[in-house]
Each structure stands twice: as C-alpha cells, then as structure tokens.
Design an enzyme around this catalytic site. Sequence first.
Site, PDB file in Angstrom:
ATOM      1  N   ARG A 102       1.450  -1.360  15.647  1.00 26.76           N
ATOM      2  CA  ARG A 102       0.334  -0.469  16.012  1.00 26.76           C
ATOM      3  C   ARG A 102       0.075  -0.519  17.511  1.00 26.76           C
ATOM      4  NH1 ARG A 102      -4.294   0.080  11.742  1.00 26.76           N
ATOM      5  NH2 ARG A 102      -2.955   0.503   9.943  1.00 26.76           N
TER       6      ARG A 102
ATOM      7  N   GLU B 113       0.867  -1.184   0.000  1.00 25.52           N
ATOM      8  CA  GLU B 113       0.000   0.000   0.000  1.00 25.52           C
ATOM      9  C   GLU B 113       0.895   1.223   0.000  1.00 25.52           C
ATOM     10  OE1 GLU B 113      -3.436  -0.811   3.054  1.00 25.52           O
ATOM     11  OE2 GLU B 113      -1.551  -1.414   3.964  1.00 25.52           O
TER      12      GLU B 113
ATOM     13  N   HIS C 225       0.855   3.205   8.791  1.00 26.16           N
ATOM     14  CA  HIS C 225       1.011   2.134   7.809  1.00 26.16           C
ATOM     15  C   HIS C 225       2.477   1.864   7.506  1.00 26.16           C
ATOM     16  CE1 HIS C 225      -3.233   3.112   6.992  1.00 26.16           C
ATOM     17  NE2 HIS C 225      -3.316   1.854   6.608  1.00 26.16           N
TER      18      HIS C 225
HETATM   19  P1  ATP Z   1      -7.439  -2.674   7.273  1.00 31.75           P
HETATM   20  O1  ATP Z   1      -7.318  -3.675   8.282  1.00 31.75           O
HETATM   21  O2  ATP Z   1      -8.847  -2.397   6.886  1.00 31.75           O
HETATM   22  O3  ATP Z   1      -6.439  -2.683   6.186  1.00 31.75           O
HETATM   23  P2  ATP Z   1      -5.862  -0.673   8.277  1.00 31.75           P
HETATM   24  O4  ATP Z   1      -5.782  -0.249   9.657  1.00 31.75           O
HETATM   25  O5  ATP Z   1      -4.713  -1.256   7.594  1.00 31.75           O
HETATM   26  O6  ATP Z   1      -7.121  -1.514   8.202  1.00 31.75           O
HETATM   27  P3  ATP Z   1      -6.888   0.562   6.035  1.00 31.75           P
HETATM   28  O7  ATP Z   1      -8.122  -0.235   5.887  1.00 31.75           O
HETATM   29  O8  ATP Z   1      -5.783   0.442   5.073  1.00 31.75           O
HETATM   30  O9  ATP Z   1      -6.307   0.526   7.487  1.00 31.75           O
HETATM   31  O10 ATP Z   1      -7.365   1.987   6.164  1.00 31.75           O
HETATM   32  C1  ATP Z   1      -8.236   2.336   7.221  1.00 31.75           C
HETATM   33  C2  ATP Z   1      -8.525   3.774   7.020  1.00 31.75           C
HETATM   34  O11 ATP Z   1      -7.299   4.481   7.051  1.00 31.75           O
HETATM   35  C3  ATP Z   1      -9.174   4.008   5.697  1.00 31.75           C
HETATM   36  O12 ATP Z   1     -10.571   4.126   5.830  1.00 31.75           O
HETATM   37  C4  ATP Z   1      -8.565   5.283   5.229  1.00 31.75           C
HETATM   38  O13 ATP Z   1      -9.395   6.382   5.482  1.00 31.75           O
HETATM   39  C5  ATP Z   1      -7.339   5.463   6.076  1.00 31.75           C
HETATM   40  N1  ATP Z   1      -6.176   5.399   5.207  1.00 31.75           N
HETATM   41  C6  ATP Z   1      -5.585   4.320   4.699  1.00 31.75           C
HETATM   42  N2  ATP Z   1      -4.571   4.672   3.894  1.00 31.75           N
HETATM   43  C7  ATP Z   1      -4.521   5.998   3.936  1.00 31.75           C
HETATM   44  C8  ATP Z   1      -3.683   6.980   3.317  1.00 31.75           C
HETATM   45  N3  ATP Z   1      -2.680   6.653   2.507  1.00 31.75           N
HETATM   46  N4  ATP Z   1      -3.904   8.266   3.611  1.00 31.75           N
HETATM   47  C9  ATP Z   1      -4.895   8.614   4.442  1.00 31.75           C
HETATM   48  N5  ATP Z   1      -5.726   7.754   5.040  1.00 31.75           N
HETATM   49  C10 ATP Z   1      -5.545   6.472   4.779  1.00 31.75           C
HETATM   50  P1  AMO Z   2      -6.182  -6.348   8.547  1.00 29.94           P
HETATM   51  O1  AMO Z   2      -5.879  -6.114   7.114  1.00 29.94           O
HETATM   52  O2  AMO Z   2      -7.145  -5.430   9.211  1.00 29.94           O
HETATM   53  O3  AMO Z   2      -6.799  -7.815   8.773  1.00 29.94           O
HETATM   54  O4  AMO Z   2      -4.841  -6.359   9.382  1.00 29.94           O
HETATM   55  C1  AMO Z   2      -4.840  -6.706  10.751  1.00 29.94           C
HETATM   56  C2  AMO Z   2      -4.180  -5.638  11.582  1.00 29.94           C
HETATM   57  O5  AMO Z   2      -2.882  -5.380  11.107  1.00 29.94           O
HETATM   58  C3  AMO Z   2      -2.548  -4.015  11.284  1.00 29.94           C
HETATM   59  N1  AMO Z   2      -2.189  -3.424  10.003  1.00 29.94           N
HETATM   60  C4  AMO Z   2      -1.075  -2.726   9.770  1.00 29.94           C
HETATM   61  N2  AMO Z   2      -0.056  -2.353  10.559  1.00 29.94           N
HETATM   62  C5  AMO Z   2       0.948  -1.652  10.008  1.00 29.94           C
HETATM   63  N3  AMO Z   2       1.006  -1.292   8.701  1.00 29.94           N
HETATM   64  C6  AMO Z   2       0.003  -1.638   7.864  1.00 29.94           C
HETATM   65  N4  AMO Z   2       0.095  -1.305   6.568  1.00 29.94           N
HETATM   66  C7  AMO Z   2      -1.108  -2.374   8.378  1.00 29.94           C
HETATM   67  N5  AMO Z   2      -2.234  -2.882   7.851  1.00 29.94           N
HETATM   68  C8  AMO Z   2      -2.878  -3.501   8.834  1.00 29.94           C
HETATM   69  C9  AMO Z   2      -3.741  -3.360  11.916  1.00 29.94           C
HETATM   70  C10 AMO Z   2      -4.866  -4.276  11.546  1.00 29.94           C
HETATM   71  O6  AMO Z   2      -5.901  -4.206  12.482  1.00 29.94           O
HETATM   72  N6  AMO Z   2      -6.666 -11.302   7.853  1.00 29.94           N
HETATM   73  C11 AMO Z   2      -7.164 -10.168   8.609  1.00 29.94           C
HETATM   74  C12 AMO Z   2      -7.181 -10.444  10.089  1.00 29.94           C
HETATM   75  C13 AMO Z   2      -8.162 -11.491  10.472  1.00 29.94           C
HETATM   76  O7  AMO Z   2      -9.349 -11.340  10.129  1.00 29.94           O
HETATM   77  O8  AMO Z   2      -7.743 -12.442  11.131  1.00 29.94           O
HETATM   78  C14 AMO Z   2      -6.272  -8.976   8.297  1.00 29.94           C
HETATM   79  O9  AMO Z   2      -5.183  -9.072   7.819  1.00 29.94           O
HETATM   80  O10 AMO Z   2      -3.531  -3.376  13.331  1.00 29.94           O
END
Ligand code: ATP
Ligand code: AMO
Length: 473
Positions: free
Chosen positions: A447, A241, A248
Amino acid sequence: ESRLHSLIGVASMNEGQHVTFQARVHHIRPLGSKIIFMVFRSQLTTLQGVLTEEEGVISHNMVRWAEGLNRETIVLVKGVVQRPPDGQEEVHSTRVHNHEVKIQKLYVIVGPTSTLPFQVEGVSRTEEADSKEDAHLPRVNQATRFTNRVLDLRLPANQAIFRIHAGVCLLFREFLQSQGFLEIQSSKFQESSTESGAEVFKVDYFRRPAFLAQSPQLAKQMCIAADMERVFEIGPVFRAENSNTHRHLTEFIGLDLEMQFESHYHEVLDIIDRMFIHMFRGLQERFREEIEVVKVQFPHDDLVILDETPRLKFAEGIGMLKESGWKEEDGSPADEWDDLSTAAERRLGQLVKEKYGADYYILDKFPLEARPFYTMLDPEDDRLSNSFDIFLRGEEILSGGQRIHVAPMLEERMRAAGIDPESMKDYVNGFRWGCPPHGGGGVGLERVVMLFLKLGDIRHASLFPRDPKSFAK
Ligand code: ATP
Ligand code: AMO
C-alpha cells in the site's frame, strides 16, 4: 573486478571512451540500408547504439544479421562513446541520454527461444508517448502483463518500483533500529485468527486445523509480555478476504512494530510519525532516479510531507466530511460510530489536503466498535478507543493503537466479541502473568509503495501478486 561496464555508467561517460557492456536488445530501427540504431536496456537504463556498414570494418552481412536479432536478446557490445548528430538523440529511452555508442563488436550471449507474449519496449512508455511513437506496436493489456510477470518486471518502471519497495523496508528497519527496536520473525502458523474483520486461510496441519497468520499481532504483543520492550517485524500476512479491489491482496508484506510506553500511547504514535517522515524523506532523497523512472510510466506529483503531520480526531474527520456535504449515498454513513469506507477515506484525504496541504495525516480516537478486540478503550469515553489510522494520499496505510494489557479487561472484550479466551490461552496467559502498557501498529508495504508512487493498483507493488483470482485455471 568485472571487465564489463554497466549501462548506466556508459550513459555518463565522456566521448571517445572505449566500452564493453552486456545488455538486452530493447529496440532495433534501420536507417537506410547501411545504418541501424539499436536501443540497449539494462534495469533502469536504456542507451542507443549505432551500427554502420564500413568498408573493411563492419560488413554488410553483419549489419543485416544485427538487424534481424530478436528483441530481448542479451548481447555483449564493444564500442566507443560518441555524441549523436543533432536530432538523432535516442527517442526510445525511458530517459534521454546525450550519448550513444558506436558499435564495433556485437556478440549474442543468449536470446529468446520462443515468441514473446508482448514486447517490453512496447509497454515501457506512457499512454501519451505511445500515441506519438510506434503507434504500430500492439497495445498490451494489464492482464497479459501480469500473466507474463517475468517479462513485465523487466520494464524500467518495474525495476524502479522494486528498488523503492526494498527502500521502504530499509528505511523502516533503519529508523526502528536507531530507536532501539529488536527485529523479530514470528511464525506464520497460528492456532486462531488475530484480526476480527478479515477471514483466515485454514491449513491442514497433520490433520489438525491451523491458520495462516492474518498479522503478527499476537506474537508481537507476546514479545512485549516477554520483556523485549520494542520489537518490529517485516513479514508476510495472509488474508482470505474476497476483496477484488485496487488495494487488497490475499498475501501482503506487513511492516509491524510494537513497543512498551511510559505514560501515554501517543509516545507510540510519535515514533510511528517520525518513522514515516524518515521513510518518505529518505525515499525522496535516496531514490530520486527511481522515482523519475516510475513517473515516466505512472505520472504523479511528489508527495507533500509537512514538518508537523496533521493529527485529527476521528470525530473531527467525520465533522469535516459532513460539513463538505458528504451523504450516506456517497458511499458510507458519515457517522462517528462507523468505520470509514474507501470512498469516504478518499474524500477526507482531499479535504485534509485542501485544508493543510498534506498528503500524509493521522486520524486518532477511532470508535471502539470499529476496532479489533485487543484495542484499549479511551478512559474518558468508553465508546471510543486509543487507536489511530494513518493515511497517504487519502488511503489507509497503517492501523495501530494502544492494546489492552490487563487480563480481566481483555477477557471481557474477547467474550463480547464472541471469542472464548481459553481458545487463545497462550496469548491470554501473557497478560495474566503481567504485561506492561504497550501499543504499536501495522503497515501494508505494498500500500505504501502503491500510494507513494500513485500506481493506482496494488498489484503493481507486489512481485508476483496474490489476489482472490490467483490459481484460477
Ligand atoms: P483494515 O485494516 O480495517 O482491514 P483495510 O485497509 O484492509 O483495513 P478493510 O477494513 O478491509 O480495509 O476495508 C476498509 C474499507 O474498504 C471498508 O470500509 C470497505 O468499505 C472497503 N472495502 C473493503 N473490501 C472491499 C471490497 N471488496 N469492495 C469494496 N470496498 C471494500
Ligand atoms: P490492519 O488489518 O489494518 O491492522 O492491517 C494493517 C495494514 O495492512 C494493510 N492491509 C492490506 N494490504 C494489502 N492487502 C490487504 N488485504 C490488506 N489488509 C490490510 C493496510 C493496513 O493499514 N494488527 C493490526 C495492526 C496493529 O494494530 O498493529 C492489523 O493487522 O495498510
């Protein structure tokens, strides 16, 4: 046994004790021409040493030589513990100790052979402390610290962060093992993607395409189909991403678990909730010193964990947001069919804190469309799903829920998501051959560490962080 004392041990010894220790030179400060104060540092601890010119014992040249030592030199020190005269307690410490060491002998083990890009001593205090003390030291920006991470990691706060990082893994493993979970290690080479939202890194696998795992999702579910009942994994997760945010990374450590349940997916949620309470309380009890050292650099309040974790339905959360006057312009639609934006997550976190006083809470029953294809539909309303997220200080730390364990339903959901079930045959076969009802969740380790300690940026919680800007020349 080592003949050396640890610096932390020396800091708590009685006056008059003879000590020998190895440490880095953190700071040197002369007082007149006959005395120098040297602050020594080892991991979390700093301690003041004093070297005084004394006829027939410590020569003038010895004092001048010591004063000229480079910071970060590793020295072996022999001396005696003493109480500093009032008003001369060590002021450069991360934590003030009541003792100092009268230096009798000083040997250099090894010193830096090139100029340091910054001084550890100069960044090991808060902004506030910085303005009072040593205003002459150059300010060091975060980029400089991250490009010279080895030096940055020497900071007492960073030493503490990585002990807490290890503590999160220890407590996760300890709790799950006590509940009969089996630790697994799944392969990071994959045939397909696993998470619908995130992009995958493609690798050249003997000229065939392969992908780096975006989570151990498929493997942990296959372990349930293979009758392992309860499994967990601590391992790397790769996400392509291009998210340049404070939370992230492109590679992070996933703490994953998956389990069979008897009659309701809340059995899974209950285990996860108890696991987090065990983790947060365990950190607060067993890592007190580390938390205090981190606070010197990243001031924050201790996390508030209630005996009963607030559990809200997603729709209730949206209701709270709307009631508080949250509007689309504030960052995301306050709509019960859409996922929460980061800004909405934070606002909801504040509202939950105001209402329940908790920093940690659960949001259950997410809209189906906001979740990956493997998520189980809510049997009472198929626009919803049996899935949840967990939040810490208003940000997501875990995603999880019940999975679809019946093959025809899974195949239908895959097609609806534009995935050909035959492209993930090994996975789908696991269900065709019979798999019990199950659920689980995934946590991002960095996180948890970032939010628990309020570090503000996820890079601080990653040893050598990888983000979209890594490897740029
Ligand atoms: P997920 O488990 O759903 O991947 P996550 O904690 O990794 O959760 P994302 O789903 O990637 O997060 O994104 C969650 C929220 O964070 C999104 O709804 C979006 O608004 C925000 N987000 C993700 N990437 C970005 C970005 N590059 N810039 C700003 N906001 C972002
Ligand atoms: P998800 O995509 O929400 O779910 O990821 C799980 C948790 O991982 C963390 N996370 C991150 N931390 C750092 N950098 C990132 N780019 C990033 N993306 C996600 C967050 C998030 O809550 N398979 C499912 C989990 C499941 O259902 O068991 C999954 O991967 O804390």
